[in-house]
Design a protein around this motif. Structure first.
Motif, PDB file in Angstrom:
ATOM      1  N   ARG A 221       0.834  -1.168  -0.002  1.00 31.13           N
ATOM      2  CA  ARG A 221      -0.087   0.057  -0.123  1.00 31.13           C
ATOM      3  C   ARG A 221       0.793   1.160   0.002  1.00 31.13           C
ATOM      4  N   PRO A 222       0.508   2.531  -0.521  1.00 30.66           N
ATOM      5  CA  PRO A 222       1.342   3.563  -0.622  1.00 30.66           C
ATOM      6  C   PRO A 222       1.124   4.411   0.665  1.00 30.66           C
ATOM      7  N   ARG A 223       2.155   4.998   1.014  1.00 32.56           N
ATOM      8  CA  ARG A 223       2.339   5.822   1.997  1.00 32.56           C
ATOM      9  C   ARG A 223       3.418   6.883   1.933  1.00 32.56           C
ATOM     10  N   VAL A 224       3.202   7.912   2.610  1.00 36.19           N
ATOM     11  CA  VAL A 224       4.213   8.997   2.782  1.00 36.19           C
ATOM     12  C   VAL A 224       5.064   9.088   3.773  1.00 36.19           C
ATOM     13  N   ALA A 225       6.373   9.112   3.372  1.00 36.03           N
ATOM     14  CA  ALA A 225       7.643   8.993   4.395  1.00 36.03           C
ATOM     15  C   ALA A 225       7.959  10.507   4.584  1.00 36.03           C
ATOM     16  N   VAL A 226       7.817  10.640   5.964  1.00 37.93           N
ATOM     17  CA  VAL A 226       8.113  12.295   6.534  1.00 37.93           C
ATOM     18  C   VAL A 226       9.299  11.882   7.441  1.00 37.93           C
ATOM     19  N   ARG A 227      10.053  13.022   7.384  1.00 38.27           N
ATOM     20  CA  ARG A 227      11.269  13.086   8.384  1.00 38.27           C
ATOM     21  C   ARG A 227      11.244  14.363   8.957  1.00 38.27           C
ATOM     22  N   SER A 228      11.157  14.631  10.168  1.00 35.05           N
ATOM     23  CA  SER A 228      10.971  16.069  10.821  1.00 35.05           C
ATOM     24  C   SER A 228      11.479  16.029  12.285  1.00 35.05           C
ATOM     25  N   ARG A 258      11.047   9.757  11.921  1.00 29.72           N
ATOM     26  CA  ARG A 258      10.443   9.415  10.879  1.00 29.72           C
ATOM     27  C   ARG A 258       8.970   9.057  11.040  1.00 29.72           C
ATOM     28  N   LEU A 259       8.007   9.473  10.224  1.00 26.25           N
ATOM     29  CA  LEU A 259       6.660   8.973  10.203  1.00 26.25           C
ATOM     30  C   LEU A 259       6.473   8.498   9.007  1.00 26.25           C
ATOM     31  N   SER A 260       5.483   7.362   8.923  1.00 28.07           N
ATOM     32  CA  SER A 260       4.784   6.839   7.507  1.00 28.07           C
ATOM     33  C   SER A 260       3.531   7.123   7.648  1.00 28.07           C
ATOM     34  N   GLY A 263      -2.602   6.925   3.769  1.00 28.77           N
ATOM     35  CA  GLY A 263      -4.011   7.361   3.515  1.00 28.77           C
ATOM     36  C   GLY A 263      -3.954   8.969   3.034  1.00 28.77           C
ATOM     37  N   SER A 264      -2.951   9.389   2.920  1.00 32.16           N
ATOM     38  CA  SER A 264      -2.758  10.839   2.417  1.00 32.16           C
ATOM     39  C   SER A 264      -1.752  11.111   1.492  1.00 32.16           C
ATOM     40  N   THR A 265      -1.614  12.264   1.029  1.00 35.99           N
ATOM     41  CA  THR A 265      -0.693  12.635   0.076  1.00 35.99           C
ATOM     42  C   THR A 265       0.651  13.697   0.504  1.00 35.99           C
ATOM     43  N   CYS A 266       1.635  13.503  -0.331  1.00 35.84           N
ATOM     44  CA  CYS A 266       2.801  14.344  -0.050  1.00 35.84           C
ATOM     45  C   CYS A 266       2.038  16.021   0.134  1.00 35.84           C
ATOM     46  N   ALA A 267       1.326  16.426  -0.713  1.00 35.96           N
ATOM     47  CA  ALA A 267       0.473  17.856  -0.777  1.00 35.96           C
ATOM     48  C   ALA A 267      -0.014  18.022   0.463  1.00 35.96           C
ATOM     49  N   ASP A 268      -0.927  16.983   1.228  1.00 42.73           N
ATOM     50  CA  ASP A 268      -1.678  17.275   2.224  1.00 42.73           C
ATOM     51  C   ASP A 268      -0.675  17.506   3.343  1.00 42.73           C
ATOM     52  N   VAL A 269       0.181  16.486   3.605  1.00 46.42           N
ATOM     53  CA  VAL A 269       1.371  16.680   4.474  1.00 46.42           C
ATOM     54  C   VAL A 269       2.040  17.906   4.663  1.00 46.42           C
ATOM     55  N   GLY A 270       2.423  18.247   3.458  1.00 45.73           N
ATOM     56  CA  GLY A 270       3.078  19.567   3.343  1.00 45.73           C
ATOM     57  C   GLY A 270       2.510  20.552   3.878  1.00 45.73           C
ATOM     58  N   LEU A 283      10.017  14.505   2.391  1.00 42.52           N
ATOM     59  CA  LEU A 283       8.687  14.299   2.210  1.00 42.52           C
ATOM     60  C   LEU A 283       8.516  13.559   1.013  1.00 42.52           C
ATOM     61  N   ALA A 284       8.298  12.070   0.814  1.00 39.71           N
ATOM     62  CA  ALA A 284       8.400  11.587  -0.242  1.00 39.71           C
ATOM     63  C   ALA A 284       7.302  10.424  -0.206  1.00 39.71           C
ATOM     64  N   ASP A 285       6.712   9.892  -1.511  1.00 39.81           N
ATOM     65  CA  ASP A 285       5.938   8.812  -1.658  1.00 39.81           C
ATOM     66  C   ASP A 285       6.615   7.647  -1.844  1.00 39.81           C
TER      67      ASP A 285
END
Length: 651
Positions: A221-228, A258-260, A263-270, A283-285
């Motif tokens: 399944r797709p996810r958005v990888a976030v590092r902050s 890191r966060l995974s 159910g969201s997109t890079c645009a929404d998270v950004g 911030l990457a798919d």
């Protein structure tokens, strides 16, 4: 076709079983992946299939277990770990040596080198190969005998993306020709890109047995990888906003910052991070693995507020990249599912985590009726199926051409040449020093054998070369890469004894010739005159070096060590001779005085071509302390070796 039925490892104290009743099938013409995290039991299952580890169960390769195949290497090609070859051997030499072991023409080595792309590295030493080149060589070894089935344990571990694509292409090409391919991996995306059917193991049991389309729909399944640096705060905000908007979003904290986000997109998270002034480093798919049991930490599913448990993964992302034509339909279905998920107005239906269809247990005629028992009612008498047959570790077979194999093994590395050169140098130096000192008989002078040394350098060198014959087999088990144990068979032993004897005789001739030439050069012809009994002395000399070589071969084969082989040779004059002499010097009523003379008289019969002189020389050597001790040691070592070969071994 591979049929694995009831594979179960032996229990180890209170630890859980590494593999517990694993059954699956791998069909011809298809690539099957055995997927699982580290410690899931993939390697243990493969070793049970190949009868390298004791346990229970049975595995059929085209209807026969491995030990019932006449030539296992021609039916099953195996890649387990790194290539177990001598670091000093060349790539081409390694393959040509294995050609003799597999009984295939030597030209096959060049063919597989071309297939795996190692033609330009044919003269490269094994010890200098990179990880990718080692994987290529391991695949070449597996393909050498043109097997129908390939069983590969983690073939792409440590490879780059480009090398992994190449390897998967080779596997796909083998399957397209009608072969069976089974490989293990811990990467779900690799399995989805490569395999046609995926068997998932979880804690030693089969969690799912699915086609690639079902696997991609239920596991990826797709996810958005976030590092902050403010990952925790961002995760709480994403969950809060998703619940307010009644959107289905899942936030899973990873290691570090890191966060995974599922159910969201890079645009929404950004946008969320920008509105709240949160610094984002990445911030990457990505495509994530749902796993056999998905852990959910922060869920924004509206149904959670009503107490409904969410155990359903999201549909997969696009796994159609680099997918071969053989399973393009499965990749297309995965792509369609991903597009449906990425569409906000898409359907809200979800599929179960794993396929609940029971894995096939093989035909009833093969499994002795165990397949039907799986459909009986729980608790009934018929549901208690008998245990599968035990898996016994069986010894490997000898090479089909043992003499040719041994010749290539001995001449493929520089160890033998360096040993002979060192023996020649030491012998020449000793002979010159002994001649200068004097008081040394001419035969011992030519052999460079001082009275103070228990054995001459040539005998020690012959014993060392003999010890290398089996010592290198156990240290670098290239012959048994697919069986785990170095074969100890009479055919292989005979080949090693013949090659060891020939090498010892050649070294003995070179030592005497070099010593005589150097003595003639330094001191003139006085010390190099041919003695009258040169025939008997020659026979004794050859018997000594050959006996030392054979002692090294047998001892290293029995004790599985080069050092043990050389120690057995040195122990003959140092330990065994004093013990024998001490035993003979004890109190007794009768003595064997004059035994050498009586043995020599017994041997002096009329032999054709004057061979009685050689027989007399051999008897004279046996009657000597060193010769008698060597014969005693050889007899004991040979009996020990034969005992290991003939007795049934269960390990």
């Amino acid at each position: 076709m591979i049929q694995a039925i009831g594979l179960t490892s032996n229990a180890r104290k209170e630890s859980p079983l590494a593999v517990d009743d694993v059954s699956f099938e791998a069909h011809a013409g298809r690539v099957t992946a055995l997927l699982g995290a580290r410690g899931a039991g993939k390697t243990t299952a493969v070793r049970l299939m190949l009868e390298l580890q004791q346990g229970r169960g049975v595995t059929y390769f085209r209807g026969r277990p491995l030990h019932r195949l006449a030539h296992p290497a021609r039916e099953v090609g195996v890649l387990l770990g790194d290539v177990p070859g001598h670091p000093a051997r060349t790539v081409q030499g390694q393959l040509r040596m294995l050609c003799s072991a597999a009984g295939v023409p030597v030209q096959r080595a060049d063919e597989v080198l071309e297939v795996v792309g190692l033609v330009s590295l044919r003269d490269q030493r094994l010890g200098t190969l990179s990880r990718g080149m080692d994987r290529r060589l391991g695949l070449a070894c597996a393909l050498l005998a043109d097997p129908h089935t390939l069983v590969l344990d983690g073939p792409a571990d440590g490879l780059s993306t480009r090398e992994g694509k190449w390897l998967h292409g080779i596997l796909r090409a083998h399957a397209s020709l009608g072969g069976t391919v089974l490989f293990t991996t811990d990467d779900p995306k690799e399995a989805a890109r490569t395999a046609d059917r995926i068997v998932t193991l979880d804690e030693g049991k089969v969690a799912a047995d699915q086609d690639v389309a079902d696997f991609a729909r239920t596991r990826l399944r797709p996810r958005v990888a976030v590092r902050s640096p403010h990952a925790v705060r961002l995760g709480v905000l994403l969950t809060k906003e998703a619940r307010t908007a009644k959107r289905r979003v899942e936030v899973v904290p990873e290691d570090g910052n890191r966060l995974s986000v599922y159910g969201s997109t890079c645009a929404d998270v950004g946008e969320t991070a920008f509105r709240h002034g949160i610094l984002v480093h990445q911030l990457a798919d990505e495509v994530g693995d749902a796993g056999p049991a998905v852990a959910r930490t922060l869920s924004a599913d509206p149904r959670d507020e009503r107490g409904a448990a969410d155990t359903t993964p999201f549909p997969p992302a696009n796994v159609a990249d680099n997918t071969s034509d053989a399973h393009s339909d499965a990749a297309a279905s995965a792509l369609a599912a991903a597009e449906a998920f990425n569409d906000p107005a898409g359907p809200s239906t979800f599929v179960p985590l794993v396929d609940t269809t029971p894995a096939p247990a093989g035909p009833g005629t093969v499994a002795d009726g165990q397949g039907d028992a799986a459909h009986d009612e729980p608790g009934s008498a018929s549901s208690l199926a008998p245990l599968p047959p035990p898996i016994t570790v069986r010894p490997a077979r000898s090479p089909l051409r043992p003499l040719r194999y041994e010749l290539r093994r001995a001449t493929g590395i520089a160890t033998g040449y360096v040993t002979i050169a060192l023996v020649l140098a030491v012998s020449a130096l000793l002979s010159v020093l002994l001649a200068r000192i004097g008081h040394t008989p001419q035969p011992r002078l030519l052999a460079a054998w001082p009275q103070e040394l228990p054995l001459p350098p040539a005998a020690l060198g012959a014993g060392l070369l003999g010890a290398f014959a089996f010592g290198d087999e156990f240290r670098h088990p290239a012959l048994a890469a697919d069986r785990g144990t170095v074969p100890r068979r009479l055919g292989l032993l005979t080949a090693k004894l013949l090659v060891g004897a020939a090498t010892a005789v050649l070294m003995g001739v070179l030592v005497v010739g070099c010593d005589a030439a150097l003595l003639h050069l330094v001191y003139g012809s006085e010390l190099t005159q041919v003695p009258s009994d040169w025939l008997s002395l020659t026979a004794s000399w050859f018997a000594l070096v050959v006996a030392c070589a054979w002692a090294g071969v047998l001892a290293s084969g029995v004790f599985r060590s080069t050092a043990a082989g050389l120690a057995a040779v040195v122990a003959v004059p140092v330990v065994i001779v004093p013990l024998v002499q001490k035993a003979l010097e004890g109190p007794s009523v009768r003595t064997a005085a004059g035994l050498p003379t009586r043995l020599r008289d017994l041997a002096l019969v009329h032999w054709p071509f004057g061979a009685e002189r050689f027989v007399a020389a051999g008897v004279r050597m046996v009657a000597q302390p060193v010769g008698g001790a060597l014969m005693l040691s050889l007899s004991a070592l040979l009996c020990a070796y034969l005992l290991m070969v003939l007795r049934p071994r269960v390990r």
